[in-house]
Design an enzyme around this catalytic site. Structure first.
Site, mmCIF file in Angstrom:
data_model
loop_
_atom_site.group_PDB
_atom_site.id
_atom_site.type_symbol
_atom_site.label_atom_id
_atom_site.label_comp_id
_atom_site.label_asym_id
_atom_site.label_seq_id
_atom_site.Cartn_x
_atom_site.Cartn_y
_atom_site.Cartn_z
ATOM 1 N N LYS A 1 0.817 -1.217 0.000
ATOM 2 C CA LYS A 1 0.000 0.000 0.000
ATOM 3 C C LYS A 1 0.852 1.268 0.000
ATOM 4 O O LYS A 1 0.449 2.297 -0.527
ATOM 5 C CB LYS A 1 -0.946 0.008 1.205
ATOM 6 C CG LYS A 1 -1.955 -1.146 1.231
ATOM 7 C CD LYS A 1 -3.084 -0.962 0.243
ATOM 8 C CE LYS A 1 -4.114 -2.086 0.341
ATOM 9 N NZ LYS A 1 -5.114 -2.034 -0.749
ATOM 10 N N GLU B 1 -9.788 5.615 3.125
ATOM 11 C CA GLU B 1 -10.592 4.525 3.659
ATOM 12 C C GLU B 1 -9.644 3.372 3.935
ATOM 13 O O GLU B 1 -8.587 3.278 3.314
ATOM 14 C CB GLU B 1 -11.656 4.094 2.637
ATOM 15 C CG GLU B 1 -11.179 3.095 1.572
ATOM 16 C CD GLU B 1 -10.135 3.655 0.610
ATOM 17 O OE1 GLU B 1 -9.999 4.891 0.534
ATOM 18 O OE2 GLU B 1 -9.458 2.851 -0.052
ATOM 19 N N SER C 1 1.807 -9.668 -0.769
ATOM 20 C CA SER C 1 1.462 -8.242 -0.711
ATOM 21 C C SER C 1 1.691 -7.611 0.656
ATOM 22 O O SER C 1 1.865 -6.406 0.761
ATOM 23 C CB SER C 1 0.012 -8.042 -1.139
ATOM 24 O OG SER C 1 -0.849 -8.826 -0.339
HETATM 25 C C1 LIG Z 1 -1.580 -6.949 2.566
HETATM 26 C C2 LIG Z 1 -2.729 -6.644 1.687
HETATM 27 N N1 LIG Z 1 -2.861 -7.308 0.537
HETATM 28 C C3 LIG Z 1 -3.895 -7.075 -0.298
HETATM 29 C C4 LIG Z 1 -4.880 -6.166 0.019
HETATM 30 C C5 LIG Z 1 -6.026 -5.998 -0.930
HETATM 31 O O1 LIG Z 1 -6.019 -4.819 -1.670
HETATM 32 P P1 LIG Z 1 -5.665 -4.800 -3.192
HETATM 33 O O2 LIG Z 1 -6.552 -5.777 -3.888
HETATM 34 O O3 LIG Z 1 -5.955 -3.391 -3.614
HETATM 35 O O4 LIG Z 1 -4.250 -5.137 -3.353
HETATM 36 C C6 LIG Z 1 -4.780 -5.432 1.203
HETATM 37 C C7 LIG Z 1 -5.804 -4.431 1.544
HETATM 38 O O5 LIG Z 1 -5.946 -3.924 2.600
HETATM 39 C C8 LIG Z 1 -3.676 -5.685 2.054
HETATM 40 O O6 LIG Z 1 -3.546 -5.021 3.218
#
Ligand SMILES: Cc1ncc(COP(=O)(O)O)c(C=O)c1O
Lengths: 264, 401
Positions: free
Chosen positions: B92, B114, B380
């Site tokens: 993020k 948000e 992620s």
């Molecule tokens: C670690 C992590 N991965 C994935 C996501 C999902 O979001 P996005 O689909 O935008 O990557 C989030 C959302 O809060 C997150 O904190």
């Protein structure tokens, strides 16, 4: 001439702004909400905005959200809008539907326009749609002789005021404040927005958001073609149960109706 | 040669995308769009963003091969892109630094955001602290409970956190509340949107700020021996997935697989698998897939992972789904938590529960593709924020602790 413009012009001929009242269909139930709208017509509302409750109402404040959430929990459907529209039309007032876009889109834009026209409806107010992305709706509305009412905001650029004025029929809805329904009281900037919207080509401009008292209606009625009131009416139904709600609504309507009648 | 799919500018991706917002926000979105179009090609802006990525976030993030985990994935080679090692613990931050820099450029002094899992809120609070901006974060009340640690982190960083008590009290309602704030305060305030969804320019802009993930990973994999057979990422709104996919979009041999949260199972109706079980419609400013009933009312989603618990999805994913360039698969809570524990125990890496959905997808895919395959998984985020949820899931807490 559309039902909406005819009614606004009638009010203008009588030397006053029109009073436009909003209620969401389905609160506290479909039948009562339709009766409440008819009561507003009887007490002096010139037009009724029939609201379709929506799960994600980004332009609504807490009052309308609360009633709409309750209506959705009660199982209100898009087709219930047409029941209320029919009741309002039978009571002799033009009915315009106020709906966020997705419920109309999922119902089918052509089908929505056809069913609204068949119920005696006059048009639609589109709070989360701008003319640039409204092509499909505008085609359906035109085919069924419905007005499409778009919004202008205090943040609208001159170019956007022109686009909105050109695409709107019936009237242009000037949002008096930057905020949600039932928020801070109507601001003085609203008068400038009405003038700017007229200068951009709009023949009729009505003002909504933040008007809750007869005194505010009087002030806005001095310069606008119509005064739009929502949360103040919804509040009456939230605060009083059953028939007491309708009585409170009648009293509030009389207060606002006398406001627009003492404006000029 | 066919046209490149990379870095598509928007506002439309095929039939999806666009700008479906109240008039009150149009001027702000036009301003943001113009500012971004200029910043994107301004060497001063890109240099500053690159500097922050290197000196603040810690980019490039490494890749880690995980053979003990891969032994459970049909013996395929599994390589993780370690976005969990970024400052603040997830991808993020990549997006937020870009949007916060842009906020300074357009002269606004306050940001709102948000958040679901709290990762975007933490990243926003961090960027706001770094750049001297005021910050308010909207978070569904249900999520403030699920991710209490992140609420405290945001407050420590100086942000105001407002629990949202309307609707389903999760991410979608936090977005509604943030929109309401934006309409009321648009003169001073910029909305830092946390995922590659919403109205134009957000889907394209957020994708651009996240595309560094795929650009780095593609080069890192080429160095390790070649392009992967598949790239796997979890999909909430879709920002980490589109960020890792973009650089591979024109590599026809690379399968792109998004893992959606299937909650208790798609067949139960309690899930967040938007592309698997939703229909096209308009929500939160753009046309995409939505979980909705017949009347277009949004259906509340369900997932153990707050970050994936969203009934919409970014429009570029809807487009990639419609043309078959990417595939989207549902992963249940139970599958994700099994993969979560497996990565902890086999590799000593504690993933975010969101990312564990991608790990579960990789386990299935490895078994399908066999030992010759190479799978890149976008990790992620890290799981520190999820320790309590996981401990409860696996029953690891002392009775009266
Ligand atoms: C670690 C992590 N991965 C994935 C996501 C999902 O979001 P996005 O689909 O935008 O990557 C989030 C959302 O809060 C997150 O904190």
């Amino acid at each position: 001439m559309s039902l909406v413009t005819a009614r606004l012009d009638e009010a203008a001929a009588a030397g006053r702004a029109a009073l436009i009242g909003y209620l969401p269909v389905g609160y506290p139930d479909v039948e009562t909400s339709a009766r409440a709208m008819v009561a507003m017509v009887e007490e002096g509302c010139d037009l009724i905005e029939v609201g379709m409750p929506y799960s994600d109402p980004v332009l609504d404040g807490p009052t309308i959200q609360q009633a709409a959430e309750a209506a959705l929990r009660g199982g209100v459907r898009v087709s219930d809008v047409f029941t209320a529209v029919r009741a309002v039309a039978d009571a002799g007032a033009p009915a315009v539907v106020m709906s966020y876009y997705n419920p109309m889109l999922q119902y089918g834009l052509e089908r929505f326009a056809a069913d609204l026209a068949a119920a005696g409806g006059a048009g639609v107010i589109l709070p989360d749609l701008t003319p640039e992305v409204a092509g499909d709706w505008l085609a359906a509305a035109k085919a069924h002789g419905l007005d499409s009412i778009f919004l202008t905001a205090l943040s609208s650029t001159p170019e956007r005021l022109h686009i909105t004025a050109a695409a709107s029929s019936g009237f242009v809805y000037a949002a008096s404040i930057m905020g949600t329904t039932g928020g801070t009281p109507v601001s003085d900037a609203a008068e400038r927005l009405v003038a700017d919207t007229r200068a951009a080509g709009a023949a009729r401009v009505c003002v909504g958001l933040g008007i809750t008292t007869g005194e505010q209606a009087r002030k806005v009625g001095a310069y606008a073609d119509g005064v739009i009131v929502g949360s103040a009416f919804v509040r009456q139904l939230l605060d009083h149960e059953g028939e007491a709600g309708i009585e409170a609504l009648r009293a509030k309507t009389r207060e606002l109706a006398s406001g627009v009648r003492s404006a000029r | 040669m066919t046209e490149s799919l990379q870095a598509a500018p928007g506002p439309y991706f095929g039939d999806f995308g666009g700008t479906f917002v109240p008039e009150a926000l149009m001027a702000a979105l036009d301003e943001l769009s113009d500012a971004y179009d200029k910043a994107r090609i301004d060497p001063e802006f890109t240099r500053e963003l690159d500097r922050l990525a290197r000196d603040y976030t810690g980019r490039p993030s490494i890749v880690t091969e995980v053979p003990r985990f891969a032994a459970h994935a049909g013996g395929a080679r599994v390589i993780l892109k370690r976005e969990d090692l970024n400052h603040t613990g997830s991808h993020k931050i990549n997006n937020v630094l870009g949007q916060a820099l842009l906020t300074k450029r357009i002269g606004k002094t306050r940001v709102i955001a948000e958040t679901g899992a709290g990762q975007h809120g933490v990243a926003s609070a961090t960027a706001a602290a770094l750049m001297g901006l005021e910050c308010t974060v909207y978070m569904g009340e249900e999520d403030t409970r699920r991710q209490a640690l992140n609420v405290a982190r945001m407050r420590l960083l100086g942000a105001e956190v407002i629990p949202v008590t309307t609707g389903s009290r999760t991410l979608k309602d936090a977005i509604n509340e943030a929109y309401r704030d934006w309409v009321a305060n648009v003169e001073t305030t910029n909305y830092l949107f946390g995922t590659a969804a919403g109205p134009h320019p957000f889907p394209a802009m957020v994708r651009d700020f996240q595309r560094v993930i795929g650009v780095e990973a593609r080069a890192q994999l080429l160095e390790l021996g070649g392009l992967p057979d598949a790239v796997v990422a979890c999909v909430g709104g879709g920002s980490n997935a589109i960020g890792v996919f973009d650089a591979f979009l024109d590599d026809a041999s690379v399968r792109l697989i998004g893992c959606e949260a299937a909650g208790h199972g798609v067949e139960t109706g309690e899930h967040a698998a938007t592309l698997t079980a939703g229909r096209p419609g308009v929500l939160h400013g753009s046309r995409s897939y939505i979980l909705q009933d017949q009347d277009g009312q949004t259906i509340e989603s369900t997932s153990i992972s707050a970050g994936l618990d969203y009934p919409g999805v970014g429009p570029e994913h809807a487009f990639l789904h419609s043309i078959g360039r990417a595939e989207y698969r549902p992963i249940t809570d139970a599958q994700a938590m099994d993969a979560f524990r497996l990565l902890c125990r086999t590799e000593g890496i504690l993933p975010a529960i969101e990312s564990a959905h991608a790990l579960a997808g990789a386990l299935d895919l490895g078994r399908e593709l066999g030992p010759d395959a190479t799978i890149l998984v976008n990790l992620s985020g890290r799981g520190d924020k999820d320790v309590e949820t996981a401990a409860r899931w696996f029953d690891l807490l002392e009775e009266d602790a």
